[in-house]
Design a protein around this motif. Structure first.
Motif, PDB file in Angstrom:
ATOM      1  N   LYS A  58     -30.473 -10.656 -25.754  1.00  0.00           N
ATOM      2  CA  LYS A  58     -30.353  -9.284 -26.613  1.00  0.00           C
ATOM      3  C   LYS A  58     -29.452  -9.393 -27.772  1.00  0.00           C
ATOM      4  CE  LYS A  58     -26.165  -8.735 -23.378  1.00  0.00           C
ATOM      5  NZ  LYS A  58     -25.618  -8.141 -22.312  1.00  0.00           N
ATOM      6  N   VAL A  59     -29.174  -8.381 -28.241  1.00  0.00           N
ATOM      7  CA  VAL A  59     -28.190  -8.524 -29.585  1.00  0.00           C
ATOM      8  C   VAL A  59     -26.816  -8.603 -28.834  1.00  0.00           C
ATOM      9  CG1 VAL A  59     -27.207  -7.331 -31.427  1.00  0.00           C
ATOM     10  CG2 VAL A  59     -29.681  -6.938 -31.083  1.00  0.00           C
ATOM     11  N   CYS A  60     -26.165  -9.879 -29.345  1.00  0.00           N
ATOM     12  CA  CYS A  60     -24.833 -10.100 -28.831  1.00  0.00           C
ATOM     13  C   CYS A  60     -23.818 -10.121 -29.533  1.00  0.00           C
ATOM     14  CB  CYS A  60     -25.005 -11.557 -28.422  1.00  0.00           C
ATOM     15  SG  CYS A  60     -26.204 -11.994 -26.942  1.00  0.00           S
ATOM     16  N   ARG A  61     -22.572  -9.647 -29.418  1.00  0.00           N
ATOM     17  CA  ARG A  61     -21.340  -9.386 -30.377  1.00  0.00           C
ATOM     18  C   ARG A  61     -20.965 -10.573 -30.846  1.00  0.00           C
ATOM     19  NH1 ARG A  61     -18.386  -5.594 -26.180  1.00  0.00           N
ATOM     20  NH2 ARG A  61     -19.302  -7.263 -25.019  1.00  0.00           N
ATOM     21  N   ASP A  62     -20.837 -11.661 -29.925  1.00  0.00           N
ATOM     22  CA  ASP A  62     -20.151 -12.741 -30.404  1.00  0.00           C
ATOM     23  C   ASP A  62     -20.717 -14.009 -29.536  1.00  0.00           C
ATOM     24  OD1 ASP A  62     -19.239 -13.073 -27.646  1.00  0.00           O
ATOM     25  OD2 ASP A  62     -17.435 -11.761 -28.564  1.00  0.00           O
ATOM     26  N   ILE A  63     -20.554 -15.283 -29.828  1.00  0.00           N
ATOM     27  CA  ILE A  63     -20.996 -16.480 -29.331  1.00  0.00           C
ATOM     28  C   ILE A  63     -20.742 -16.585 -27.977  1.00  0.00           C
ATOM     29  CG2 ILE A  63     -18.967 -17.941 -29.837  1.00  0.00           C
ATOM     30  CD1 ILE A  63     -22.717 -18.827 -30.176  1.00  0.00           C
ATOM     31  N   LYS A  64     -19.489 -15.971 -27.327  1.00  0.00           N
ATOM     32  CA  LYS A  64     -19.616 -16.152 -25.919  1.00  0.00           C
ATOM     33  C   LYS A  64     -20.507 -15.105 -25.263  1.00  0.00           C
ATOM     34  CE  LYS A  64     -14.750 -17.727 -26.380  1.00  0.00           C
ATOM     35  NZ  LYS A  64     -15.106 -18.218 -27.755  1.00  0.00           N
ATOM     36  N   GLU A  65     -20.717 -13.947 -25.700  1.00  0.00           N
ATOM     37  CA  GLU A  65     -21.643 -13.136 -24.975  1.00  0.00           C
ATOM     38  C   GLU A  65     -23.143 -13.927 -25.105  1.00  0.00           C
ATOM     39  OE1 GLU A  65     -23.547  -8.728 -25.505  1.00  0.00           O
ATOM     40  OE2 GLU A  65     -21.707  -9.235 -26.451  1.00  0.00           O
ATOM     41  N   ALA A  66     -23.386 -14.342 -26.416  1.00  0.00           N
ATOM     42  CA  ALA A  66     -24.747 -15.141 -26.456  1.00  0.00           C
ATOM     43  C   ALA A  66     -24.759 -16.159 -25.407  1.00  0.00           C
ATOM     44  CB  ALA A  66     -24.836 -15.845 -28.028  1.00  0.00           C
ATOM     45  N   ARG A  67     -23.815 -16.906 -25.278  1.00  0.00           N
ATOM     46  CA  ARG A  67     -23.874 -18.157 -24.396  1.00  0.00           C
ATOM     47  C   ARG A  67     -24.407 -17.773 -22.975  1.00  0.00           C
ATOM     48  NH1 ARG A  67     -21.586 -23.376 -22.916  1.00  0.00           N
ATOM     49  NH2 ARG A  67     -20.320 -23.474 -24.878  1.00  0.00           N
ATOM     50  N   GLU A  68     -23.544 -16.399 -22.586  1.00  0.00           N
ATOM     51  CA  GLU A  68     -23.773 -16.155 -21.121  1.00  0.00           C
ATOM     52  C   GLU A  68     -25.213 -15.559 -20.838  1.00  0.00           C
ATOM     53  OE1 GLU A  68     -22.159 -16.831 -18.323  1.00  0.00           O
ATOM     54  OE2 GLU A  68     -20.904 -17.911 -19.815  1.00  0.00           O
ATOM     55  N   ASP A  69     -25.784 -14.784 -21.914  1.00  0.00           N
ATOM     56  CA  ASP A  69     -26.974 -14.509 -21.964  1.00  0.00           C
ATOM     57  C   ASP A  69     -28.095 -15.351 -22.139  1.00  0.00           C
ATOM     58  OD1 ASP A  69     -28.715 -12.056 -21.706  1.00  0.00           O
ATOM     59  OD2 ASP A  69     -28.926 -11.760 -23.737  1.00  0.00           O
ATOM     60  N   MET A  70     -27.845 -16.430 -22.854  1.00  0.00           N
ATOM     61  CA  MET A  70     -28.832 -17.553 -22.912  1.00  0.00           C
ATOM     62  C   MET A  70     -28.649 -18.278 -21.657  1.00  0.00           C
ATOM     63  SD  MET A  70     -30.716 -18.714 -25.343  1.00  0.00           S
ATOM     64  CE  MET A  70     -32.077 -18.842 -24.054  1.00  0.00           C
ATOM     65  N   ARG A  71     -27.618 -18.661 -20.947  1.00  0.00           N
ATOM     66  CA  ARG A  71     -27.535 -19.212 -19.715  1.00  0.00           C
ATOM     67  C   ARG A  71     -28.342 -18.391 -18.583  1.00  0.00           C
ATOM     68  NH1 ARG A  71     -22.989 -22.149 -17.606  1.00  0.00           N
ATOM     69  NH2 ARG A  71     -21.607 -21.084 -18.788  1.00  0.00           N
ATOM     70  N   THR A  72     -28.261 -17.021 -18.608  1.00  0.00           N
ATOM     71  CA  THR A  72     -29.056 -16.459 -17.702  1.00  0.00           C
ATOM     72  C   THR A  72     -30.570 -16.490 -17.839  1.00  0.00           C
ATOM     73  OG1 THR A  72     -27.039 -14.775 -17.530  1.00  0.00           O
ATOM     74  CG2 THR A  72     -29.395 -14.066 -16.840  1.00  0.00           C
ATOM     75  N   LEU A  73     -30.828 -16.646 -19.122  1.00  0.00           N
ATOM     76  CA  LEU A  73     -32.307 -16.310 -19.137  1.00  0.00           C
ATOM     77  C   LEU A  73     -32.842 -17.881 -19.315  1.00  0.00           C
ATOM     78  CD1 LEU A  73     -32.500 -14.862 -22.883  1.00  0.00           C
ATOM     79  CD2 LEU A  73     -33.522 -13.999 -20.818  1.00  0.00           C
ATOM     80  N   ARG A  74     -32.153 -19.234 -19.363  1.00  0.00           N
ATOM     81  CA  ARG A  74     -32.559 -20.194 -18.821  1.00  0.00           C
ATOM     82  C   ARG A  74     -32.490 -20.509 -17.434  1.00  0.00           C
ATOM     83  NH1 ARG A  74     -31.339 -25.999 -21.990  1.00  0.00           N
ATOM     84  NH2 ARG A  74     -31.886 -25.255 -24.161  1.00  0.00           N
ATOM     85  N   ARG A  75     -31.725 -20.049 -16.736  1.00  0.00           N
ATOM     86  CA  ARG A  75     -31.205 -20.179 -15.213  1.00  0.00           C
ATOM     87  C   ARG A  75     -32.648 -19.334 -14.586  1.00  0.00           C
ATOM     88  NH1 ARG A  75     -26.694 -18.155 -14.773  1.00  0.00           N
ATOM     89  NH2 ARG A  75     -27.114 -16.132 -14.012  1.00  0.00           N
ATOM     90  N   GLU A  76     -32.843 -18.290 -14.917  1.00  0.00           N
ATOM     91  CA  GLU A  76     -33.953 -17.425 -14.416  1.00  0.00           C
ATOM     92  C   GLU A  76     -35.329 -18.066 -14.489  1.00  0.00           C
ATOM     93  OE1 GLU A  76     -33.888 -15.081 -12.451  1.00  0.00           O
ATOM     94  OE2 GLU A  76     -32.077 -14.274 -12.836  1.00  0.00           O
ATOM     95  N   MET A  77     -35.499 -18.575 -15.898  1.00  0.00           N
ATOM     96  CA  MET A  77     -36.960 -19.171 -16.194  1.00  0.00           C
ATOM     97  C   MET A  77     -37.116 -20.796 -15.397  1.00  0.00           C
ATOM     98  SD  MET A  77     -38.123 -17.080 -17.840  1.00  0.00           S
ATOM     99  CE  MET A  77     -39.717 -17.929 -17.813  1.00  0.00           C
ATOM    100  N   MET A 239     -32.313 -29.861 -26.070  1.00  0.00           N
ATOM    101  CA  MET A 239     -32.303 -29.985 -24.586  1.00  0.00           C
ATOM    102  C   MET A 239     -31.287 -29.276 -23.804  1.00  0.00           C
ATOM    103  SD  MET A 239     -33.888 -33.813 -23.450  1.00  0.00           S
ATOM    104  CE  MET A 239     -32.805 -34.791 -24.657  1.00  0.00           C
ATOM    105  N   ARG A 240     -29.868 -29.506 -24.380  1.00  0.00           N
ATOM    106  CA  ARG A 240     -29.005 -28.675 -23.554  1.00  0.00           C
ATOM    107  C   ARG A 240     -28.425 -27.238 -24.167  1.00  0.00           C
ATOM    108  NH1 ARG A 240     -24.297 -33.258 -22.011  1.00  0.00           N
ATOM    109  NH2 ARG A 240     -25.779 -34.726 -20.914  1.00  0.00           N
ATOM    110  N   LEU A 241     -28.195 -26.323 -23.114  1.00  0.00           N
ATOM    111  CA  LEU A 241     -27.696 -25.240 -23.390  1.00  0.00           C
ATOM    112  C   LEU A 241     -26.490 -25.329 -24.541  1.00  0.00           C
ATOM    113  CD1 LEU A 241     -27.145 -21.885 -23.034  1.00  0.00           C
ATOM    114  CD2 LEU A 241     -25.724 -22.612 -20.946  1.00  0.00           C
ATOM    115  N   ASP A 242     -25.394 -26.129 -24.109  1.00  0.00           N
ATOM    116  CA  ASP A 242     -24.405 -26.460 -24.848  1.00  0.00           C
ATOM    117  C   ASP A 242     -24.676 -26.802 -26.598  1.00  0.00           C
ATOM    118  OD1 ASP A 242     -22.175 -25.747 -23.175  1.00  0.00           O
ATOM    119  OD2 ASP A 242     -21.967 -27.847 -22.393  1.00  0.00           O
ATOM    120  N   GLU A 243     -25.802 -27.430 -26.736  1.00  0.00           N
ATOM    121  CA  GLU A 243     -26.418 -27.759 -27.998  1.00  0.00           C
ATOM    122  C   GLU A 243     -26.765 -26.536 -28.720  1.00  0.00           C
ATOM    123  OE1 GLU A 243     -28.185 -32.009 -28.097  1.00  0.00           O
ATOM    124  OE2 GLU A 243     -28.773 -30.881 -26.309  1.00  0.00           O
ATOM    125  N   THR A 244     -27.508 -25.696 -27.856  1.00  0.00           N
ATOM    126  CA  THR A 244     -28.082 -24.429 -28.563  1.00  0.00           C
ATOM    127  C   THR A 244     -26.880 -23.672 -28.852  1.00  0.00           C
ATOM    128  OG1 THR A 244     -30.272 -24.475 -27.659  1.00  0.00           O
ATOM    129  CG2 THR A 244     -29.478 -22.299 -28.194  1.00  0.00           C
TER     130      THR A 244
END
Length: 376
Positions: A58-77, A239-244
C-alpha cells in the motif's frame, strides 16, 4: 513550494518454482492468485509469464511501515506457494529456465504486448523491483528525475541479482538489464525542461500510435502516469527482504536530498544520458565489485568507495527520514556481496544450478517469518 510527501510504495516480482525440478512452473493451475487476493486484496497480480507473480505494498508513510507491509506480502506469498506445492524465489533471472516453454498469462493486455513485441516480449522472462516515492508536484518530479538519473547505476550495482541465463553464467551481475533493454523506451531517460516538455513527448507517442498511455514508458525512472510518484525501475529484485528495504530507503533519501537542493534553487549536476549509460553498463557487468566513473573528477572509482561518498551525501536526509537502521544495512550488503555475487559463489562451490535455486529460495525467506507469530 509544497514539500513532497516522500511516501513509499514497493513492487516485487517473484518466481514460482517446482520443488522437484527447481524449474519455473506456472502458478495458475494452483490458483495462487485467487487465494492471495482473499488475504491481501488487490496487492497481488499476475505478470505476463505464468511463472511470475507481482505484489505491491500500500502507500506507506515511511520506511518502517513499508518494511512491515513488504514482510507481510512476502510471508503470505511464500506460505501460499508452499501450500500449493510450489516454492517462491526472488531473483531477476532464473538460473536455467527456458523462456521458450513459458506460457503467457491469458489477459488481453499481455496478448497485445506479445503482438506488438513478438519474440522480444516472450523472451522477457525477468523479474524486477520497482520503488515509488511520492512527489506530488509534477514539475518538481521532473527536476528530481533529471538529477536522480546520475545515481541509478549506483543503485543498480547494489541490487544486482541475475548472473545466469538459460543455464549459462553470463559474465554479468545483472543480465536482466541486457534482456529488458530489447524493449523500446527503456534505459536512462533524457533530460526534460519541465512537466509540459515531458507531456509533449507522451502526447506525440500516443498520437503516432507508439503507446496508448504513459505506462508503456519503461525507463529506469519515470513519473508514474496515474500516481503522483517517481518510480525507480532500474533495480534487480534482491533475494533478501532487508536488501529490498535498504535499497528503498536509499532511493527515498536520495530524492529527499535532491528536493532540498531544488527547493533552494540548486540542483545536482546534470550529466548526459550517454555518460550515465556507460556507468549503467559497468554496474550491470560488474556490480559492486567493479568501478564506476566519477564524471566530476573524470576518473574511475571503486563502487565500494563511491557508495561511502553516496551515503555521506544523503546523511542529513537519512536522519530526517528516520531511516538510519535501514540504510545501515547497505554496509552489510557491501560486505556479503550482492545476490549475484552470492549466487555465483554457490555455483562455484557446487557446480549445480539447482543448488543455486535452493539457495535463492532460502534467501527469499530470510527475515520474513521472524516474529510473525507474535504480531498475529
Amino acid at each position: 513550494m509544497k514539500r513532497p510527501s516522500l511516501s513509499i510504495g514497493i513492487e516485487e516480482e517473484y518466481q514460482t518454482i517446482d520443488p522437484e525440478t527447481r524449474d519455473l512452473r506456472s502458478h495458475i493451475q494452483m490458483e495462487i492468485l485467487p487465494k492471495a487476493k482473499l488475504r491481501v486484496a488487490e496487492r497481488v497480480k499476475p505478470e505476463m509469464h505464468q511463472a511470475v507473480v507481482e505484489v505491491g505494498t500500500k502507500v506507506c508513510r515511511d520506511i518502517k511501515e513499508a518494511r512491515e507491509d513488504m514482510r507481510t506480502l512476502r510471508r503470505e506469498m511464500i506460505t501460499l506457494s508452499e501450500q500449493s506445492g510450489l516454492l517462491l524465489g526472488a531473483a531477476s533471472t532464473h538460473p536455467f529456465a527456458d523462456w521458450k516453454v513459458q506460457e503467457i498469462y491469458p489477459d488481453d493486455r499481455y496478448r497485445q504486448v506479445v503482438e506488438d513485441m513478438q519474440l522480444v516480449a516472450r523472451a522477457n522472462l525477468v523479474f524486477g523491483l520497482h520503488v515509488h516515492v511520492g512527489i506530488e508536484d509534477r514539475n518538481t518530479a521532473i527536476h528530481i528525475m533529471n538529477s536522480m538519473r546520475y545515481f541509478l547505476p549506483h543503485i543498480l550495482a547494489l541490487s544486482t541479482n541475475s548472473p545466469f541465463w538459460l543455464g549459462m553464467e553470463t559474465g554479468f551481475k545483472s543480465y536482466r538489464c541486457k534482456v529488458f533493454e530489447r524493449f523500446p523506451r527503456t534505459g536512462i531517460p533524457d533530460v526534460f525542461a519541465n512537466w509540459a516538455d515531458y507531456e509533449t513527448l507522451i502526447s506525440l507517442l500516443v498520437k503516432t500510435n507508439c503507446i496508448d498511455n504513459g505506462k508503456k514508458i519503461w525507463w529506469d525512472i519515470r513519473p508514474h502516469p496515474f500516481f503522483n510518484t517517481l518510480e525507480v525501475r532500474v533495480c534487480d529484485i534482491p533475494m533478501r527482504l532487508d536488501e529490498t528495504v535498504a535499497i528503498t530507503a536509499l532511493i527515498q533519501a536520495t530524492m529527499a536530498m535532491l528536493y532540498e537542493l531544488h527547493a533552494a534553487n540548486k540542483s545536482y549536476r546534470i550529466y548526459e544520458r550517454s555518460l550515465i549509460m556507460e556507468n549503467k553498463f559497468r554496474a550491470s557487468r560488474y556490480g559492486i565489485q567493479g568501478k564506476l566513473i566519477d564524471f566530476g573528477k573524470e576518473t574511475e572509482v571503486p563502487v565500494h568507495d563511491l557508495m561511502m561518498e553516496y551515503l555521506d551525501l544523503i546523511d542529513d536526509a537519512v536522519e530526517e527520514l528516520g531511516s538510519r537502521k535501514e540504510i545501515n544495512y547497505i554496509h552489510e550488503m557491501l560486505k556479503m556481496g550482492t545476490g549475484a555475487d552470492r549466487q555465483l559463489k554457490v555455483f562455484e562451490e557446487t557446480g549445480d544450478l539447482k543448488k543455486v535455486v535452493d539457495f535463492m529460495v532460502a534467501e527469499t525467506r530470510v527475515g520474513v517469518f521472524e516474529g510473525a507469530a507474535a504480531r498475529k
